[in-house]
Write a protein that holds these residues in place. Structure first.
Motif, short mmCIF file in Angstrom:
data_model
loop_
_atom_site.label_atom_id
_atom_site.label_comp_id
_atom_site.label_asym_id
_atom_site.label_seq_id
_atom_site.Cartn_x
_atom_site.Cartn_y
_atom_site.Cartn_z
N ALA A 88 0.84 -1.19 0.00
CA ALA A 88 0.00 0.00 0.00
C ALA A 88 0.88 1.24 0.00
N GLU A 89 0.41 2.27 -0.69
CA GLU A 89 1.15 3.53 -0.75
C GLU A 89 0.17 4.69 -0.72
N VAL A 90 0.45 5.66 0.15
CA VAL A 90 -0.38 6.86 0.27
C VAL A 90 0.53 8.08 0.12
N SER A 91 0.14 8.99 -0.74
CA SER A 91 0.92 10.21 -0.95
C SER A 91 0.03 11.42 -0.75
N ILE A 92 0.41 12.26 0.25
CA ILE A 92 -0.36 13.47 0.58
C ILE A 92 0.59 14.67 0.48
N PRO A 93 0.41 15.53 -0.51
CA PRO A 93 1.33 16.67 -0.68
C PRO A 93 1.38 17.62 0.51
N ASN A 94 0.22 17.83 1.16
CA ASN A 94 0.20 18.78 2.28
C ASN A 94 -0.99 18.52 3.19
N ILE A 95 -0.74 18.57 4.52
CA ILE A 95 -1.79 18.54 5.53
C ILE A 95 -1.63 19.80 6.37
N SER A 96 -2.73 20.48 6.66
CA SER A 96 -2.64 21.76 7.36
C SER A 96 -3.81 21.94 8.31
N LEU A 107 3.49 7.43 2.77
CA LEU A 107 3.39 6.21 3.55
C LEU A 107 3.48 5.02 2.61
N TYR A 108 4.37 4.05 2.95
CA TYR A 108 4.51 2.85 2.13
C TYR A 108 4.57 1.64 3.04
N VAL A 109 3.69 0.66 2.80
CA VAL A 109 3.62 -0.55 3.60
C VAL A 109 3.71 -1.76 2.67
N ASN A 110 4.52 -2.75 3.04
CA ASN A 110 4.57 -3.96 2.23
C ASN A 110 5.19 -5.11 3.02
N ASN A 111 5.03 -6.31 2.50
CA ASN A 111 5.69 -7.49 3.08
C ASN A 111 6.46 -8.24 1.99
N LEU A 112 7.00 -7.50 1.04
CA LEU A 112 7.63 -8.10 -0.13
C LEU A 112 9.07 -8.51 0.11
N ASP A 113 9.66 -8.11 1.24
CA ASP A 113 11.06 -8.40 1.54
C ASP A 113 11.15 -9.51 2.58
N ASN A 114 11.28 -10.75 2.13
CA ASN A 114 11.47 -11.91 3.02
C ASN A 114 10.37 -12.00 4.08
N ASN A 116 9.00 -9.88 5.85
CA ASN A 116 8.96 -8.82 6.85
C ASN A 116 7.83 -7.85 6.49
N ILE A 117 7.09 -7.41 7.50
CA ILE A 117 6.14 -6.33 7.27
C ILE A 117 6.86 -5.03 7.53
N SER A 118 6.89 -4.17 6.54
CA SER A 118 7.64 -2.92 6.65
C SER A 118 6.71 -1.74 6.41
N LEU A 119 6.81 -0.76 7.29
CA LEU A 119 6.07 0.50 7.14
C LEU A 119 7.06 1.64 7.14
N ASN A 120 6.98 2.49 6.12
CA ASN A 120 7.85 3.67 6.02
C ASN A 120 6.99 4.91 5.86
N LEU A 121 7.23 5.88 6.73
CA LEU A 121 6.48 7.14 6.70
C LEU A 121 7.47 8.29 6.73
N SER A 122 7.32 9.24 5.82
CA SER A 122 8.19 10.41 5.79
C SER A 122 7.36 11.67 5.61
N ALA A 123 7.87 12.78 6.15
CA ALA A 123 7.17 14.06 6.05
C ALA A 123 8.13 15.18 6.44
N GLY A 124 7.70 16.41 6.22
CA GLY A 124 8.50 17.57 6.62
C GLY A 124 7.60 18.70 7.05
N THR A 125 8.14 19.62 7.84
CA THR A 125 7.36 20.78 8.26
C THR A 125 8.27 21.99 8.46
N LYS A 126 7.73 23.17 8.16
CA LYS A 126 8.50 24.40 8.32
C LYS A 126 8.37 24.92 9.73
#
Length: 310
Positions: A88-96, A107-114, A116-126
């Motif tokens: 699963a993949e979710v892309s949100i340009p901006n939350i305010s 947000l990216y979630v998968n179990n494609l690597d051996n 393993n269930i992997s969740l990766n979330l990244s974001a930035g803020t000023k």
């Protein structure tokens, strides 16, 4: 699917009523303890969903939800219970919320690597004087969840970067259907305003009726210290103790959102206790701030006491 705020489609061979059991069964491949909650699905699923959601500001403001999206949100999800695959993949340009803006949420979630269930979330803020980037990774395998949080800033004159790592083992409680979480906080280094800080190894245990925190300490090269120790529960006799030693309020000021009008400064020492933490918290705190500064005004030594009961 095509409406004013959402467009997309669902494809594949699927039975919606079986999706939840399929998902738990797939996750149990990486987390065997979930097998106790697994029910045999009535059907297999091979389903893909792709959605695009328009900005939700008008809708969410109408129903008085303060946070909203300001650009299109993209969602992709795929589940194949025959191959035991999820992605699963979710892309949100901006939350305010009008004052705080969180950019480039991915947000990216998968179990494609051996498996393993992997969740990766990244974001930035000023921030007021900087920009903060953060990334969270959660990896689950063999009934252990490893959580890693990394962050850094764009202002190299005042570095704010570091890593936090926790490993949580999900354990069965003897003679019970319940489970406990046994977490080890691993030792890591931080850089806050160009000063080196250390997170010591500590342990946190919980059976969902109480949380036991064993010597969670963060301290700097110049002897600033945040220490948390004790038990969080529904009992007034079990207490969380918090100690602050020579903590600079400049760190808080640097992390305030861009639109924040207030500012802080000074050095804080003090102690706080929290009882009845998980039900109706009872908080007692006594702190002293020297060279206290608020909104560019200096107040000298400030003494504060707090007593909160429910």
């Amino acid at each position: 699917i095509e409406y004013d705020i959402i467009k997309g489609g669902i494809s594949g061979k699927y039975t919606i009523s079986a999706l939840a059991n399929n998902l738990v069964s797939i996750m149990a491949q990486s987390m065997p303890i979930l097998n106790r909650y697994t029910k045999k699905a009535k059907a297999e699923n091979d389903i893909t969903c792709v959605l695009e959601i328009e900005p939700l500001k008008p809708l969410l403001q109408t129903i008085e939800i303060p946070w909203y999206t300001t650009d299109k949100t993209s969602i992709y999800a795929h589940l194949n219970s025959i191959k035991n695959e999820i992605e699963a993949e979710v892309s949100i340009p901006n939350i305010s919320n009008g004052k705080i803006n969180i950019d480039s949420v991915n947000l990216y979630v998968n179990n494609l690597d051996n498996d393993n269930i992997s969740l990766n979330l990244s974001a930035g803020t000023k921030l007021k004087k900087d920009y903060l980037n953060a990334a969270l990774n959660i990896n689950a395998f063999a009934d252990t969840i490893t959580t890693t949080l990394n962050w850094d800033n764009n202002n190299f004159d005042k570095l704010f970067a570091g890593e936090f790592i926790a490993q949580t083992a999900i354990e069965s409680i003897p003679n019970s259907d319940s489970v406990a979480l046994n977490t080890t906080i691993l030792p890591t280094e931080l850089i806050l305003q160009n000063k080196s800080w250390t997170i010591d190894e500590s342990h946190i245990w919980s059976d969902f009726t109480k949380v036991i925190i064993d010597k969670f300490n963060i301290h700097s090269i110049d002897d600033q210290l945040i220490a948390i120790n004790g038990i969080a529960s529904s009992s007034p006799d079990e207490i969380i103790n918090i100690q602050l030693k020579d903590i600079s309020l400049d760190y808080i000021d640097e992390l305030l959102p861009e639109e924040t009008a207030i500012s802080f400064g000074g050095i804080v020492n003090g102690n706080a206790t929290i009882a009845n933490t998980l039900v109706l918290p009872e908080i007692n705190a006594d702190v002293i701030s020297t060279n206290f500064q608020f909104d560019d005004s200096y107040f000298g030594t400030a003494i504060a006491s707090c007593n909160f009961d429910h």
